[in-house]
Design a protein around this motif. Structure first.
Motif, short mmCIF file in Angstrom:
data_model
loop_
_atom_site.label_atom_id
_atom_site.label_comp_id
_atom_site.label_asym_id
_atom_site.label_seq_id
_atom_site.Cartn_x
_atom_site.Cartn_y
_atom_site.Cartn_z
N ALA A 75 0.81 -1.21 0.00
CA ALA A 75 0.00 0.00 0.00
C ALA A 75 0.85 1.27 0.00
O ALA A 75 0.40 2.32 -0.45
N GLU A 76 2.08 1.21 0.48
CA GLU A 76 2.94 2.39 0.58
C GLU A 76 3.83 2.60 -0.64
O GLU A 76 4.46 3.64 -0.76
N ALA A 80 2.32 1.26 -6.68
CA ALA A 80 1.27 0.30 -6.32
C ALA A 80 0.16 0.37 -7.35
O ALA A 80 -0.29 1.44 -7.75
N ASP A 83 -6.47 -1.64 -7.08
CA ASP A 83 -7.13 -2.93 -7.02
C ASP A 83 -8.22 -3.01 -8.09
O ASP A 83 -8.56 -2.03 -8.75
#
Length: 91
Positions: A75-76, A80, A83
């Motif tokens: 998440a960081e 990323a 989703d």
């Protein structure tokens, strides 16, 4: 030309050709390592986002940054991926 002289000339020509080809192979190996960075991308050179070559200082920095990103939670991370549910909302 006698048979002995003819064999000597043929052997000399074959030896000269094989030495020339062997020299080209070793020269090209050394030139390829240095010239690959100078060829533009449009002419078949390395793309702009290609990682640096092993053995350089930039490669060590690249590997340290890669390891740092690998140890971060997903998440960081900067890169990323969204989703599946957020990807469907964008359509």
């Amino acid at each position: 030309m006698s048979t002995g002289t003819r064999h000597l000339v043929i052997a000399l020509a074959v030896t000269l050709a094989s030495c020339g080809l062997g020299g080209c192979g070793s020269i090209n190996e050394k030139l390829a390592a240095g010239m690959s960075g100078a060829i533009p991308q449009w002419a078949g050179g390395m793309p702009a986002d290609a990682p640096p070559r092993p053995g350089t200082a930039k490669y060590d920095e690249f590997m340290q940054e890669r390891e740092r990103k690998r140890l971060q939670p997903a998440a960081e991370r900067d890169d990323a991926k969204p989703d599946a549910s957020s990807a469907e909302r964008m359509r």
